[in-house]
Design a protein around this motif. Structure first.
Motif, PDB file in Angstrom:
ATOM      1  N   UNK A 392       0.831  -1.200   0.000  1.00 58.46           N
ATOM      2  CA  UNK A 392       0.000   0.000   0.000  1.00 58.46           C
ATOM      3  C   UNK A 392       0.869   1.255   0.000  1.00 58.46           C
ATOM      4  N   UNK A 393       1.958   1.227   0.755  1.00 57.45           N
ATOM      5  CA  UNK A 393       2.843   2.386   0.781  1.00 57.45           C
ATOM      6  C   UNK A 393       3.468   2.634  -0.586  1.00 57.45           C
ATOM      7  N   UNK A 394       3.825   1.569  -1.298  1.00 56.50           N
ATOM      8  CA  UNK A 394       4.420   1.731  -2.621  1.00 56.50           C
ATOM      9  C   UNK A 394       3.422   2.328  -3.608  1.00 56.50           C
ATOM     10  N   UNK A 395       2.159   1.893  -3.522  1.00 57.25           N
ATOM     11  CA  UNK A 395       1.149   2.443  -4.439  1.00 57.25           C
ATOM     12  C   UNK A 395       0.949   3.936  -4.209  1.00 57.25           C
ATOM     13  N   UNK A 396       0.807   4.328  -2.939  1.00 55.04           N
ATOM     14  CA  UNK A 396       0.588   5.739  -2.654  1.00 55.04           C
ATOM     15  C   UNK A 396       1.835   6.561  -2.954  1.00 55.04           C
ATOM     16  N   UNK A 397       3.014   5.979  -2.769  1.00 53.97           N
ATOM     17  CA  UNK A 397       4.242   6.695  -3.116  1.00 53.97           C
ATOM     18  C   UNK A 397       4.327   6.929  -4.615  1.00 53.97           C
ATOM     19  N   UNK A 398       3.994   5.893  -5.384  1.00 48.39           N
ATOM     20  CA  UNK A 398       4.004   6.056  -6.844  1.00 48.39           C
ATOM     21  C   UNK A 398       2.950   7.063  -7.289  1.00 48.39           C
ATOM     22  N   UNK A 399       1.810   7.068  -6.633  1.00 52.57           N
ATOM     23  CA  UNK A 399       0.773   8.031  -6.979  1.00 52.57           C
ATOM     24  C   UNK A 399       1.212   9.456  -6.658  1.00 52.57           C
ATOM     25  N   UNK A 400       1.855   9.627  -5.494  1.00 51.79           N
ATOM     26  CA  UNK A 400       2.346  10.958  -5.143  1.00 51.79           C
ATOM     27  C   UNK A 400       3.453  11.437  -6.050  1.00 51.79           C
ATOM     28  N   UNK A 401       4.216  10.494  -6.639  1.00 52.50           N
ATOM     29  CA  UNK A 401       5.321  10.897  -7.505  1.00 52.50           C
ATOM     30  C   UNK A 401       4.845  11.523  -8.805  1.00 52.50           C
ATOM     31  N   UNK A 402       3.647  11.141  -9.280  1.00 51.52           N
ATOM     32  CA  UNK A 402       3.165  11.658 -10.566  1.00 51.52           C
ATOM     33  C   UNK A 402       2.156  12.790 -10.387  1.00 51.52           C
ATOM     34  N   UNK A 403       1.875  13.171  -9.160  1.00 52.40           N
ATOM     35  CA  UNK A 403       0.932  14.251  -8.905  1.00 52.40           C
ATOM     36  C   UNK A 403       1.680  15.382  -8.206  1.00 52.40           C
ATOM     37  N   UNK A 404       1.434  16.577  -8.625  1.00 55.94           N
ATOM     38  CA  UNK A 404       2.142  17.713  -8.038  1.00 55.94           C
ATOM     39  C   UNK A 404       1.667  17.953  -6.609  1.00 55.94           C
ATOM     40  N   UNK A 405       2.539  18.596  -5.843  1.00 51.40           N
ATOM     41  CA  UNK A 405       2.191  18.915  -4.458  1.00 51.40           C
ATOM     42  C   UNK A 405       1.012  19.881  -4.400  1.00 51.40           C
TER      43      UNK A 405
END
Length: 631
Positions: A392-405
């Protein structure tokens, strides 16, 4: 006198006893002087009385004799003690998650610098009242080997049992919530002048002290500032801001922290093991998350969860999730991913599926908030900062990587507003669906700075093409809004990717995090050309991976893609390539002469994480002030 005439032949005590019908003595009762009946007489009476006659005298509905053996209390409900009381800490070592407070108290008691008043604050269930009783025991610690205030508590203390039971005459416990007026404080002020009866100190424990009135606080101030040497005060509160500063300044304050989830999970696992019950680790994680740092709440939920399974059987995570009314976290992550990718129909179907399985709409919205926060934190600190299971942490990390802050911050604000709407809406499920539509529409919209820049430069509006829109855009405004609404919102088809790496990059640009992770993990490309991919599938790959990849590429490029998963002898997956490159980079760094010299100079040193620093930014030269003056 008796109405029956006595016999004239002699007194009644001279009559022949065997012929009398009156039983002179109960064989099961001692005589009036306490001595038992002689054994010979008892045996003679037992022999004279026939057994069938005795049985005939028994009442037909008489109850059977109670069994006094240990099995008599197996089904006795009164014998059960709830876990929150059964495992209440008895020593300071039993307190979990409060190491800072225990360390401070240990040093204070060891040096004799013991305050006269303590203020314990924290959320519900972290151990404020228990700590207050432990402090009262420590102040009055008295055993065969200890005769001074000490935190070395044992069960052999003279005052321990009565203090923990709240029955000691020198330890006064008062609930300030039910004694808010000045009368209770006046009683304390009157009694504090007298020395303790049997203990070392008179200890006054006031729970929920913030409930006292202003008059009660003012009456307590003088005594609290200059108490007699035999008196100690311990206050507990959940609302520290409501306690007057004048009272706080006279107390030694301890903030009892929320117990971290991983510590609470270990504590719950130990208790379940002591109870002889088995429960899955993920189920304990759900309980710890629902407890929100409260040990008492966690034990109460564990008590409720353990009755879901029979002895010897393992309590499943699904059972605990249903008990708590929670949605599957992996499903809510998929919902969050669909929202951020702008796939509104898919997101709505996912939510309706969750709602059909009994998920609470408020809880689903809370989960979306947590996922947004986890993606934002992982973007800055890495996946370990989310405190979630690795996948789950990897999925959310990958999602955060492609979305701007900025986008994540905007989604957070919209979810906060949606949470309030869901709580107030007549139908919470409808409010969640409207929030999903709003979020999916706005997830890819440009920020204010990007929109202003595009309007100023006359460029097409960035983003906003992935979420479905209506034919009229956003409304009937005029000016710039009307110009934006009049523009076509359908994004042009993406050019065909020319390499497999470009396919993976395109999936990331479209925020298909789950698909991107599956392709990077399970796909070993065999042959590639625009419109066709043949790959070798690793074990564990989703059975619908080829169909999902083909469908997404067709939607993005506007052409049909043939995806075949029957190839053999494929190359490395993207994850294997990344691992190999990192290994080669580490080997190259370890072989560098400078690094070798540093490692030799510092024996035992190890190379940790390897990071590539951004190049230094050259600052513009600062003009000389003297030249400006000369000009």
């Amino acid at each position: 006198m008796s109405d029956v005439d006595p016999s004239l032949e002699g007194p009644p005590w001279e009559e022949d006893a065997p012929d009398a019908d009156v039983v002179e003595r109960d064989p099961d009762t001692d005589d009036m002087f306490g001595s038992p009946e002689p054994a010979g007489m008892r045996e003679a009476e037992a022999a004279a009385a026939p057994a069938p006659a005795v049985e005939a005298k028994a009442a037909p509905n008489a109850a059977a004799p109670a069994d006094t053996g240990p099995a008599a209390h197996v089904d006795d409900g009164e014998a059960y003690t709830v876990l929150a009381r059964k495992y209440r800490p008895h020593t300071f070592e039993d307190l979990i998650g409060q190491e800072a407070m225990v360390r401070t108290l240990t040093n204070a008691f060891a040096t004799g610098r013991i305050a006269h008043a303590f203020m314990l604050t924290g959320v519900r269930g972290v151990g404020k009242t228990t700590t207050a009783r432990l402090l009262a025991r420590a102040l009055n610690n008295e055993t065969d080997s200890i005769d001074r205030p000490s935190l070395a508590l044992t069960d052999q203390g003279r005052h321990d049992a009565s203090i923990m039971a709240g029955q000691h005459m020198d330890v006064v416990e008062m609930d300030a919530a039910s004694h808010t007026g000045i009368d209770g404080i006046r009683d304390i002020i009157e009694s504090v002048r007298y020395a303790p009866v049997e203990a070392r100190y008179k200890v006054y424990v006031l729970d929920e002290v913030h409930m006292l009135s202003n008059q009660a606080f003012n009456a307590l101030l003088k005594t609290l500032e200059e108490p007699p040497p035999h008196a100690k005060f311990i206050f507990a509160t959940t609302e520290i801001r409501k306690v007057p500063v004048t009272v706080l300044s006279r107390c030694q304050r301890f903030d009892l922290r929320r117990v971290e989830p991983e510590i609470l999970v270990e504590h719950l696992a130990r208790i379940a093991d002591r109870e002889g019950m088995k429960i899955e680790q993920d189920a304990l994680a759900l309980i710890a998350r629902a407890a929100e740092g409260s040990v008492r709440d966690g034990l109460s939920l564990l008590d409720q969860a353990l009755v879901q399974g029979e002895r010897g059987e393992t309590v499943k995570t699904e059972v605990v999730r249903d008990m708590l009314g929670l949605a599957d976290r992996s499903q809510t992550i998929a919902l969050f991913e669909s929202i951020m990718a702008g796939r509104t129909p898919e997101a709505l179907e996912l939510f309706r599926t969750l709602y059909g399985y009994g998920a609470d709409p408020v809880q689903v919205t809370n989960d979306l908030l947590e996922h947004c926060h986890a993606a934002s934190v992982a973007k800055m600190l890495g996946p370990q900062a989310t405190r979630l299971p690795n996948d789950q942490a990897q999925k959310l990390t990958a999602l955060g990587a492609v979305i701007s802050a900025g986008t994540l911050a905007r989604v957070w604000q919209m979810l906060l507003r949606a949470l309030d709407e869901v709580r107030r809406a007549p139908n919470p499920a409808d409010a969640v669906e409207m929030a999903i539509v709003r979020l999916a529409y706005a997830a890819d919209l440009p920020g204010p700075e990007e929109a202003l820049k595009a309007l100023r430069d006359g460029e097409p509006m960035p983003g906003g093409g992935s979420a479905p829109r209506g034919p009229a855009g956003g409304g009937g405004g005029g000016g710039a809004s009307a110009q934006l609404a009049a523009r076509p919102v359908a994004a042009p088809a993406t050019p065909d990717p020319q390499t497999f790496e470009q396919v993976v990059a395109l999936i990331g640009e479209k925020r298909e995090v789950g698909l991107q992770m599956d392709v990077q993990r399970y796909v070993r490309p065999v042959a590639f050309k625009p419109g066709a991919i043949t790959y070798e599938s690793l074990e564990g790959a989703p059975i619908d991976l080829a169909r999902r990849l083909s469908s997404r590429l067709k939607d993005w490029t506007g052409r049909t893609w043939l995806i075949a998963a029957n190839g053999q002898g494929g190359g490395e997956t993207m994850i294997e390539i990344d691992r190999r490159k990192r290994s080669e980079q580490r080997a190259e760094i370890e072989a560098d002469p400078f690094v070798v010299a540093v490692m030799a100079a510092f024996p035992g040193a190890v190379i940790g994480e390897i990071k590539t620093l951004a190049p230094a930014v050259e600052l513009p030269a600062i003009p000389d002030e003297s030249s400006d003056i000369d000009d």
